[in-house]
Design an enzyme around this catalytic site. Structure first.
Site, PDB file in Angstrom:
ATOM      1  N   GLY A   1       0.491  -6.698   5.352  1.00 24.60           N
ATOM      2  CA  GLY A   1       1.208  -7.912   4.971  1.00 24.60           C
ATOM      3  C   GLY A   1       2.695  -7.688   4.806  1.00 24.60           C
TER       4      GLY A   1
ATOM      5  CB  ILE B   1      -0.923  -0.059   1.246  1.00 16.94           C
ATOM      6  CG1 ILE B   1      -2.149   0.806   1.075  1.00 16.94           C
ATOM      7  CG2 ILE B   1      -0.190   0.232   2.538  1.00 16.94           C
ATOM      8  CD1 ILE B   1      -3.297   0.391   2.000  1.00 16.94           C
TER       9      ILE B   1
ATOM     10  CB  ILE C   1       6.750   3.781  -3.313  1.00 16.62           C
ATOM     11  CG1 ILE C   1       7.059   5.084  -2.626  1.00 16.62           C
ATOM     12  CG2 ILE C   1       7.916   3.091  -4.003  1.00 16.62           C
ATOM     13  CD1 ILE C   1       8.341   5.669  -2.697  1.00 16.62           C
TER      14      ILE C   1
ATOM     15  CD  GLU D   1      -1.172  -7.040   1.955  1.00 14.11           C
ATOM     16  OE1 GLU D   1      -0.342  -7.826   2.442  1.00 14.11           O
ATOM     17  OE2 GLU D   1      -1.588  -6.050   2.547  1.00 14.11           O
TER      18      GLU D   1
HETATM   19  N1  COA Z   1       7.847  11.370  10.366  1.00 14.95           N
HETATM   20  C1  COA Z   1       6.769  12.185  10.332  1.00 14.95           C
HETATM   21  N2  COA Z   1       5.781  12.073   9.410  1.00 14.95           N
HETATM   22  C2  COA Z   1       5.904  11.091   8.493  1.00 14.95           C
HETATM   23  C3  COA Z   1       7.004  10.217   8.472  1.00 14.95           C
HETATM   24  C4  COA Z   1       8.006  10.387   9.462  1.00 14.95           C
HETATM   25  N3  COA Z   1       9.074   9.591   9.512  1.00 14.95           N
HETATM   26  N4  COA Z   1       6.849   9.363   7.434  1.00 14.95           N
HETATM   27  C5  COA Z   1       5.697   9.676   6.815  1.00 14.95           C
HETATM   28  N5  COA Z   1       5.128  10.734   7.459  1.00 14.95           N
HETATM   29  C6  COA Z   1       3.860  11.407   7.103  1.00 14.95           C
HETATM   30  C7  COA Z   1       3.956  12.008   5.710  1.00 14.95           C
HETATM   31  O1  COA Z   1       4.519  13.322   5.782  1.00 14.95           O
HETATM   32  C8  COA Z   1       2.497  12.021   5.284  1.00 14.95           C
HETATM   33  O2  COA Z   1       1.858  13.094   5.938  1.00 14.95           O
HETATM   34  P1  COA Z   1       0.673  13.911   5.212  1.00 14.95           P
HETATM   35  O3  COA Z   1      -0.425  12.890   5.008  1.00 14.95           O
HETATM   36  O4  COA Z   1       0.350  14.951   6.195  1.00 14.95           O
HETATM   37  O5  COA Z   1       1.248  14.401   3.915  1.00 14.95           O
HETATM   38  C9  COA Z   1       1.956  10.736   5.918  1.00 14.95           C
HETATM   39  O6  COA Z   1       2.830  10.438   6.998  1.00 14.95           O
HETATM   40  C10 COA Z   1       1.940   9.552   4.939  1.00 14.95           C
HETATM   41  O7  COA Z   1       3.243   9.341   4.465  1.00 14.95           O
HETATM   42  P2  COA Z   1       3.526   8.715   3.021  1.00 14.95           P
HETATM   43  O8  COA Z   1       4.986   8.568   2.904  1.00 14.95           O
HETATM   44  O9  COA Z   1       2.803   9.494   1.970  1.00 14.95           O
HETATM   45  O10 COA Z   1       2.801   7.326   3.187  1.00 14.95           O
HETATM   46  P3  COA Z   1       2.312   6.269   2.116  1.00 14.95           P
HETATM   47  O11 COA Z   1       0.908   6.534   1.772  1.00 14.95           O
HETATM   48  O12 COA Z   1       3.301   6.130   1.006  1.00 14.95           O
HETATM   49  O13 COA Z   1       2.346   4.939   3.023  1.00 14.95           O
HETATM   50  C11 COA Z   1       3.171   3.615   4.841  1.00 14.95           C
HETATM   51  C12 COA Z   1       3.520   4.523   3.649  1.00 14.95           C
HETATM   52  C13 COA Z   1       4.454   3.076   5.427  1.00 14.95           C
HETATM   53  C14 COA Z   1       2.419   4.394   5.909  1.00 14.95           C
HETATM   54  C15 COA Z   1       2.275   2.453   4.309  1.00 14.95           C
HETATM   55  O14 COA Z   1       2.984   1.787   3.314  1.00 14.95           O
HETATM   56  C16 COA Z   1       1.896   1.475   5.410  1.00 14.95           C
HETATM   57  O15 COA Z   1       0.948   1.708   6.126  1.00 14.95           O
HETATM   58  N6  COA Z   1       2.649   0.344   5.523  1.00 14.95           N
HETATM   59  C17 COA Z   1       2.434  -0.653   6.562  1.00 14.95           C
HETATM   60  C18 COA Z   1       1.710  -1.859   6.061  1.00 14.95           C
HETATM   61  C19 COA Z   1       2.307  -2.475   4.857  1.00 14.95           C
HETATM   62  O16 COA Z   1       3.398  -2.229   4.437  1.00 14.95           O
HETATM   63  N7  COA Z   1       1.538  -3.356   4.252  1.00 14.95           N
HETATM   64  C20 COA Z   1       1.959  -4.038   3.075  1.00 14.95           C
HETATM   65  C21 COA Z   1       0.946  -4.328   2.111  1.00 14.95           C
HETATM   66  S1  COA Z   1      -0.620  -3.520   2.300  1.00 14.95           S
END
Ligand code: COA
Length: 436
Positions: free
Chosen positions: A340, A220, A223, A242
């Protein structure tokens, strides 16, 4: 076939009368959220006390999680998406810390008992089978283990193939609806030109690690979807993931994804749900290449590893210099869930020729915060441990941490951090005696 079960067709208001105080109610996830049933349940709030409402990602309003519902409904998140994040972090809702592959087992073991399972299905076919449609994930397992199953059936819910059906006789009540499914575009429409360039750079690095014939999982976030346009020159790719979104369709149409080289369930796009627009909802309808199965099956690391050259692509919130990966929280603030991620990291690691990739921009909040840090923020949860981590990618390059020492990892990670944070990271690493 519905004729035979005519007596079970009732209004949503009638169907939700099966819910009693102190029950646990499970909701179908993603765009299969059962809107009519949820609204009818919430309308009854004054009659109900202490009802636990649990589900994976949904994108709807979550009316049971607003402060006025205190005492009537408590939400328990299986994945903390945007609609319930406030409730969780204000202490009005609870959250499970659980691998997606495990949730089904917990239900089967009776450790996550469900009284009422509320589904959103396609109408029964001539044999009486309704499809779970766009979302199988843990909902099929929930229905199989719940005391009572009620469902809204919708002609607009696609009939998606695979182990993705429930017989109409299993439904205590049926509510007929005719509504469009919620569309959830995965492409980050708000991304600036600068951000898009960063995603592209990262996608190019990821693409360089994908060989012809590889099988892919895309998690999700922004990227994984950004990678797909960079794969058009590849050959014979397969999918065991998934979830997926609209971006995959073009690769299947071009013949780039055909599943011919897959060593497990060849010629099939194996998945358990989609998040996307009407384009992908229509695409998966009755499509013989699509094989939806439960997360218990799709996310089982043993099944994932049965695919040779399995490449998993996921993202992260923060990574420390030893390679510990936080993906579900920002300090103590819960942001998402395990999903996942580790299932696929572990499955890819055990796959012949496989590799797990965690990719993210080096910074966030306009370059003010580095995602590579000396230590995780206190309270952060580790989703991928430093024993599991393999390849980390930012727009500054690839850090292959697999089999590397602490000192080697520290150097590799500093090299792919944003240049403006490298000096600070190095100073901290020297203080820890991780560099000398
Ligand atoms: N410190 C502070 N804020 C952070 C941060 C950090 N280290 N990393 C991300 N953020 C903030 C971003 O600034 C963004 O804020 P905004 O919504 O106000 O702009 C928000 O968090 C989302 O960050 P982003 O990098 O755009 O997230 P994303 O949509 O690309 O998702 C994960 C990244 C890691 C959150 C997401 O992949 C996830 O939930 N992973 C866990 C589960 C997983 O990997 N499952 C696998 C298959 S579903």
């Amino acid at each position: 076939m519905l004729e035979k079960f005519k007596s079970r067709i009732v209004s949503a208001e009638e169907a939700v009368k099966v819910i009693k105080s102190n029950d646990t109610v499970y909701l179908h996830a993603n765009s299969a959220y059962p809107t009519a049933l949820v609204n009818a349940m919430c309308a009854r709030y004054k009659e109900l006390e202490n009802v636990k409402v649990t589900h994976l990602t949904t994108f709807h309003k979550a009316p049971y999680a607003v402060p006025e519902m205190a005492g009537h409904f408590t939400h328990v998140a299986l994945f903390c998406a945007g609609n319930v994040r406030k409730a969780v972090n204000e202490g009005r809702a609870d959250v499970y810390n659980v691998f997606l592959s495990e949730i089904g087992w917990l239900m089967e073991l009776g450790r996550m008992p469900i009284d009422v399972c509320m589904l959103h299905l396609s109408p029964p076919d001539e044999h009486g089978y309704c499809s779970y449609g766009v979302s199988n994930e843990v909902s099929k397992t929930a229905a199989e283990n719940a005391k009572i199953v009620i469902a809204q059936i919708n002609p607009k819910m696609p009939r998606v193939l695979g182990d993705n059906f429930i017989h109409v006789s299993k439904l205590k009540y049926i509510v007929e609806v005719d509504e469009e499914l919620l569309e959830v575009p995965m492409v980050d429409a708000n991304a600036s030109e600068e951000e898009k360039k960063i995603y592209q750079k990262i996608a190019e690095y990821i693409s360089s690690l994908i060989c012809d014939g590889a099988t892919l999982q895309m998690g999700i976030g922004a990227i994984p979807d950004a990678v797909l346009p960079f794969l058009k020159e590849k050959k014979d790719l397969g999918i065991h993931t998934e979830m997926f979104s609209d971006g995959l369709i073009e690769l299947i149409d071009l013949g780039v994804v055909n599943g011919e080289k897959k060593t497990f369930l060849p010629n099939k796009v194996v998945s358990s749900f989609v998040i996307g627009t009407k384009t992908v909802h229509d695409y998966i309808d009755n499509n013989p290449i699509i094989e939806f199965r439960s997360s218990k099956f799709v996310n089982d690391p043993v099944n994932i590893a049965r695919n040779d050259n399995m490449i998993s692509i996921n993202s992260a919130i923060q990574v420390d210099l030893s390679g510990q990966v936080c993906s579900d929280s920002m300090g103590t603030r819960i942001f998402s869930g395990f999903g996942g991620q580790l299932d696929f990291v572990r499955g890819a690691m055990r796959s012949k020729g496989g590799r797990s990739i965690l990719a993210f921009p080096a910074t966030t909040k306009n370059d003010t915060i580095s995602k590579i840090v000396p230590m995780l923020t206190p309270g952060s949860g580790v989703v991928t441990t430093r024993g599991d981590v393999q390849t980390i990618i930012t727009e500054y390059g690839i850090a292959d941490l697999y089999g590397k020492t602490l000192r080697e990892r520290t150097k590799l990670l500093i090299n792919i951090a944003h240049p403006k944070f490298r000096e600070e990271l190095e100073a901290k690493a020297r203080e820890f005696k991780w560099l000398w």
